[in-house]
Design a protein around this motif. Structure first.
Motif, PDB file in Angstrom:
ATOM      1  N   LYS A 285       0.832  -1.210   0.000  1.00 58.19           N
ATOM      2  CA  LYS A 285       0.000   0.000   0.000  1.00 58.19           C
ATOM      3  C   LYS A 285       0.861   1.253   0.000  1.00 58.19           C
ATOM      4  O   LYS A 285       0.540   2.249  -0.655  1.00 58.19           O
ATOM      5  CB  LYS A 285      -0.941  -0.006   1.208  1.00 58.19           C
ATOM      6  N   ALA A 286       1.978   1.206   0.724  1.00 55.06           N
ATOM      7  CA  ALA A 286       2.878   2.355   0.763  1.00 55.06           C
ATOM      8  C   ALA A 286       3.482   2.634  -0.612  1.00 55.06           C
ATOM      9  O   ALA A 286       3.884   3.764  -0.908  1.00 55.06           O
ATOM     10  CB  ALA A 286       3.991   2.115   1.789  1.00 55.06           C
ATOM     11  N   MET A 287       3.542   1.605  -1.461  1.00 57.32           N
ATOM     12  CA  MET A 287       4.057   1.759  -2.817  1.00 57.32           C
ATOM     13  C   MET A 287       2.986   2.265  -3.777  1.00 57.32           C
ATOM     14  O   MET A 287       3.265   2.485  -4.959  1.00 57.32           O
ATOM     15  CB  MET A 287       4.612   0.426  -3.310  1.00 57.32           C
ATOM     16  N   GLY A 288       1.760   2.408  -3.277  1.00 56.13           N
ATOM     17  CA  GLY A 288       0.692   2.957  -4.111  1.00 56.13           C
ATOM     18  C   GLY A 288      -0.300   1.948  -4.635  1.00 56.13           C
ATOM     19  O   GLY A 288      -1.161   2.286  -5.460  1.00 56.13           O
ATOM     20  N   PHE A 289      -0.228   0.703  -4.154  1.00 50.62           N
ATOM     21  CA  PHE A 289      -1.138  -0.333  -4.627  1.00 50.62           C
ATOM     22  C   PHE A 289      -2.368  -0.454  -3.728  1.00 50.62           C
ATOM     23  O   PHE A 289      -2.289  -0.254  -2.514  1.00 50.62           O
ATOM     24  CB  PHE A 289      -0.455  -1.698  -4.655  1.00 50.62           C
ATOM     25  N   GLU A 290      -3.477  -0.806  -4.330  1.00 46.83           N
ATOM     26  CA  GLU A 290      -4.605  -1.345  -3.590  1.00 46.83           C
ATOM     27  C   GLU A 290      -4.412  -2.853  -3.568  1.00 46.83           C
ATOM     28  O   GLU A 290      -4.145  -3.467  -4.598  1.00 46.83           O
ATOM     29  CB  GLU A 290      -5.928  -1.010  -4.276  1.00 46.83           C
ATOM     30  N   VAL A 291      -4.521  -3.477  -2.392  1.00 47.78           N
ATOM     31  CA  VAL A 291      -4.260  -4.907  -2.259  1.00 47.78           C
ATOM     32  C   VAL A 291      -5.584  -5.666  -2.201  1.00 47.78           C
ATOM     33  O   VAL A 291      -6.480  -5.328  -1.419  1.00 47.78           O
ATOM     34  CB  VAL A 291      -3.422  -5.208  -0.999  1.00 47.78           C
ATOM     35  N   VAL A 292      -5.685  -6.683  -3.035  1.00 44.10           N
ATOM     36  CA  VAL A 292      -6.857  -7.547  -3.069  1.00 44.10           C
ATOM     37  C   VAL A 292      -6.410  -8.941  -2.654  1.00 44.10           C
ATOM     38  O   VAL A 292      -5.498  -9.514  -3.259  1.00 44.10           O
ATOM     39  CB  VAL A 292      -7.469  -7.608  -4.484  1.00 44.10           C
ATOM     40  N   LEU A 293      -7.007  -9.488  -1.605  1.00 42.25           N
ATOM     41  CA  LEU A 293      -6.689 -10.849  -1.168  1.00 42.25           C
ATOM     42  C   LEU A 293      -7.567 -11.845  -1.921  1.00 42.25           C
ATOM     43  O   LEU A 293      -8.730 -11.552  -2.225  1.00 42.25           O
ATOM     44  CB  LEU A 293      -6.891 -11.001   0.337  1.00 42.25           C
ATOM     45  N   ASP A 294      -7.012 -13.011  -2.205  1.00 41.42           N
ATOM     46  CA  ASP A 294      -7.728 -13.990  -3.038  1.00 41.42           C
ATOM     47  C   ASP A 294      -8.667 -14.851  -2.206  1.00 41.42           C
ATOM     48  O   ASP A 294      -8.579 -16.085  -2.207  1.00 41.42           O
ATOM     49  CB  ASP A 294      -6.739 -14.870  -3.809  1.00 41.42           C
ATOM     50  N   ASP A 295      -9.610 -14.223  -1.533  1.00 42.04           N
ATOM     51  CA  ASP A 295     -10.616 -14.970  -0.775  1.00 42.04           C
ATOM     52  C   ASP A 295     -11.669 -15.480  -1.758  1.00 42.04           C
ATOM     53  O   ASP A 295     -12.772 -14.950  -1.865  1.00 42.04           O
ATOM     54  CB  ASP A 295     -11.257 -14.081   0.292  1.00 42.04           C
ATOM     55  N   THR A 296     -11.305 -16.521  -2.490  1.00 45.06           N
ATOM     56  CA  THR A 296     -12.139 -17.007  -3.582  1.00 45.06           C
ATOM     57  C   THR A 296     -13.490 -17.500  -3.082  1.00 45.06           C
ATOM     58  O   THR A 296     -13.565 -18.335  -2.190  1.00 45.06           O
ATOM     59  CB  THR A 296     -11.436 -18.160  -4.322  1.00 45.06           C
ATOM     60  N   ASP A 297     -14.551 -16.969  -3.668  1.00 45.05           N
ATOM     61  CA  ASP A 297     -15.899 -17.438  -3.396  1.00 45.05           C
ATOM     62  C   ASP A 297     -16.329 -18.296  -4.578  1.00 45.05           C
ATOM     63  O   ASP A 297     -16.742 -17.785  -5.616  1.00 45.05           O
ATOM     64  CB  ASP A 297     -16.854 -16.243  -3.227  1.00 45.05           C
TER      65      ASP A 297
ATOM     66  N   VAL B 202     -13.157  -9.467 -10.338  1.00 39.85           N
ATOM     67  CA  VAL B 202     -12.248  -8.801  -9.403  1.00 39.85           C
ATOM     68  C   VAL B 202     -10.800  -8.998  -9.857  1.00 39.85           C
ATOM     69  O   VAL B 202     -10.011  -8.052  -9.897  1.00 39.85           O
ATOM     70  CB  VAL B 202     -12.449  -9.354  -7.974  1.00 39.85           C
ATOM     71  N   VAL B 203     -10.449 -10.238 -10.219  1.00 37.57           N
ATOM     72  CA  VAL B 203      -9.102 -10.529 -10.691  1.00 37.57           C
ATOM     73  C   VAL B 203      -8.800  -9.748 -11.962  1.00 37.57           C
ATOM     74  O   VAL B 203      -7.705  -9.212 -12.138  1.00 37.57           O
ATOM     75  CB  VAL B 203      -8.931 -12.040 -10.948  1.00 37.57           C
ATOM     76  N   ASN B 204      -9.787  -9.638 -12.833  1.00 40.62           N
ATOM     77  CA  ASN B 204      -9.592  -8.996 -14.130  1.00 40.62           C
ATOM     78  C   ASN B 204      -9.223  -7.520 -14.015  1.00 40.62           C
ATOM     79  O   ASN B 204      -8.636  -6.948 -14.949  1.00 40.62           O
ATOM     80  CB  ASN B 204     -10.861  -9.166 -14.972  1.00 40.62           C
ATOM     81  N   TRP B 205      -9.539  -6.889 -12.893  1.00 39.24           N
ATOM     82  CA  TRP B 205      -9.217  -5.474 -12.706  1.00 39.24           C
ATOM     83  C   TRP B 205      -7.873  -5.270 -12.002  1.00 39.24           C
ATOM     84  O   TRP B 205      -7.520  -4.143 -11.658  1.00 39.24           O
ATOM     85  CB  TRP B 205     -10.330  -4.762 -11.925  1.00 39.24           C
ATOM     86  N   CYS B 206      -7.113  -6.348 -11.784  1.00 36.46           N
ATOM     87  CA  CYS B 206      -5.817  -6.230 -11.117  1.00 36.46           C
ATOM     88  C   CYS B 206      -4.701  -6.020 -12.135  1.00 36.46           C
ATOM     89  O   CYS B 206      -4.794  -6.441 -13.287  1.00 36.46           O
ATOM     90  CB  CYS B 206      -5.535  -7.472 -10.272  1.00 36.46           C
ATOM     91  N   ASN B 207      -3.644  -5.346 -11.679  1.00 36.87           N
ATOM     92  CA  ASN B 207      -2.469  -5.083 -12.519  1.00 36.87           C
ATOM     93  C   ASN B 207      -1.340  -6.066 -12.252  1.00 36.87           C
ATOM     94  O   ASN B 207      -0.466  -6.267 -13.100  1.00 36.87           O
ATOM     95  CB  ASN B 207      -1.938  -3.667 -12.263  1.00 36.87           C
ATOM     96  N   VAL B 208      -1.339  -6.648 -11.048  1.00 34.92           N
ATOM     97  CA  VAL B 208      -0.270  -7.550 -10.623  1.00 34.92           C
ATOM     98  C   VAL B 208      -0.895  -8.703  -9.835  1.00 34.92           C
ATOM     99  O   VAL B 208      -1.839  -8.500  -9.073  1.00 34.92           O
ATOM    100  CB  VAL B 208       0.758  -6.822  -9.721  1.00 34.92           C
ATOM    101  N   ILE B 209      -0.358  -9.903 -10.037  1.00 34.69           N
ATOM    102  CA  ILE B 209      -0.700 -11.036  -9.180  1.00 34.69           C
ATOM    103  C   ILE B 209       0.594 -11.529  -8.557  1.00 34.69           C
ATOM    104  O   ILE B 209       1.621 -11.623  -9.230  1.00 34.69           O
ATOM    105  CB  ILE B 209      -1.399 -12.166  -9.964  1.00 34.69           C
ATOM    106  N   MET B 210       0.550 -11.807  -7.259  1.00 40.74           N
ATOM    107  CA  MET B 210       1.741 -12.285  -6.558  1.00 40.74           C
ATOM    108  C   MET B 210       1.357 -13.410  -5.611  1.00 40.74           C
ATOM    109  O   MET B 210       0.384 -13.286  -4.854  1.00 40.74           O
ATOM    110  CB  MET B 210       2.422 -11.166  -5.763  1.00 40.74           C
ATOM    111  N   GLY B 211       2.102 -14.491  -5.644  1.00 41.01           N
ATOM    112  CA  GLY B 211       1.809 -15.589  -4.742  1.00 41.01           C
ATOM    113  C   GLY B 211       2.923 -16.600  -4.697  1.00 41.01           C
ATOM    114  O   GLY B 211       3.787 -16.649  -5.577  1.00 41.01           O
ATOM    115  N   VAL B 212       2.903 -17.417  -3.646  1.00 40.88           N
ATOM    116  CA  VAL B 212       3.836 -18.525  -3.521  1.00 40.88           C
ATOM    117  C   VAL B 212       3.400 -19.624  -4.493  1.00 40.88           C
ATOM    118  O   VAL B 212       2.212 -19.785  -4.775  1.00 40.88           O
ATOM    119  CB  VAL B 212       3.860 -19.055  -2.077  1.00 40.88           C
ATOM    120  N   HIS B 213       4.353 -20.360  -5.018  1.00 38.60           N
ATOM    121  CA  HIS B 213       4.067 -21.428  -5.964  1.00 38.60           C
ATOM    122  C   HIS B 213       2.946 -22.324  -5.459  1.00 38.60           C
ATOM    123  O   HIS B 213       3.017 -22.867  -4.351  1.00 38.60           O
ATOM    124  CB  HIS B 213       5.326 -22.269  -6.196  1.00 38.60           C
ATOM    125  N   GLY B 214       1.895 -22.462  -6.266  1.00 37.62           N
ATOM    126  CA  GLY B 214       0.759 -23.282  -5.895  1.00 37.62           C
ATOM    127  C   GLY B 214      -0.409 -23.040  -6.827  1.00 37.62           C
ATOM    128  O   GLY B 214      -0.350 -22.208  -7.739  1.00 37.62           O
TER     129      GLY B 214
END
Length: 206
Positions: A85-97, A107-119
């Motif tokens: 957030k300090a870098m200017g991002f809005e953070v979206v958690l992947d609480d998949t419904d 929701v995913v389609n409006w994101c600019n970056v995806i980041m996660g541990v291998h899985g």
């Protein structure tokens, strides 16, 4: 499933690679990009290309954080969120419904970056528009190549920029369970040679 047209992807039991379609072996030269476009059309997703912030400076960068709740999860999610957030991002958690997959896909389609541990959570990248950034965090001890093999080709073929970060031993929770003189630290190949399940029981739990 049999039968296809020039504009309809064919989904069947043939395996080209992890999350990858090889046009040379697919009907009508269908590619991974064709498959993602197909999904975008199926879910009526608004973005095929990521929105340019130069053209729309009023918009905020959005990062989808694939946090995971079991193994191979981030242990410092609040810190990641604050820093991002300090870098200017809005953070979206992947609480998949999964009862509302179409809503989650948008929701995913409006994101600019995806980041996660291998899985498996990183497969949500199929809903992202082109020209976004996919960042995969790879567990240490000879798992970097496995991680890259799984997601780098699919992100590249879908028109995304792929980045990978391999964690160090000091960043791993393995130190909470094993001493530094354990064979898994000083001779990781001895663990790998015992087979995928033995290796996964140790290294895929970090």
């Amino acid at each position: 499933m049999t039968g296809t047209t020039a504009h309809t992807p064919l989904v069947d039991l043939r395996f080209h690679n992890d999350l990858t379609i090889d046009p040379a072996h697919a009907p009508n030269d269908i590619s991974m990009l064709d498959f993602t476009i197909f999904l975008h059309e199926a879910y009526a997703l608004p973005q095929e290309l990521v929105v340019s912030l130069r053209a729309h400076p009023e918009l905020q960068l959005r990062l989808l954080l694939v946090a995971r709740n079991g193994t191979r999860r981030f242990t410092n999610v609040p810190q990641i969120v604050r820093t991002t957030k300090a870098m200017g991002f809005e953070v979206v958690l992947d609480d998949t419904d999964f009862e509302n997959m179409a809503g989650f896909a948008e929701v995913v389609n409006w994101c600019n970056v995806i980041m996660g541990v291998h899985g498996a959570g990183l497969t949500n990248l199929v809903f992202l528009p082109m020209n976004v950034v996919a960042i995969q965090i790879a567990s240490c001890y000879d798992l970097e190549e496995v991680a890259e093999h799984t997601y780098e080709p699919s992100t590249r073929d879908s028109g995304m920029l792929y980045l990978q970060y391999g964690i160090s031993v000091d960043e791993s929770t393995l130190l909470e369970s094993y001493l530094r003189d354990h064979p898994m630290f000083i001779d990781p190949q001895s663990i790998h040679h015992q087979g995928w399940f033995k290796m996964g029981k140790i290294y895929l739990k970090q």
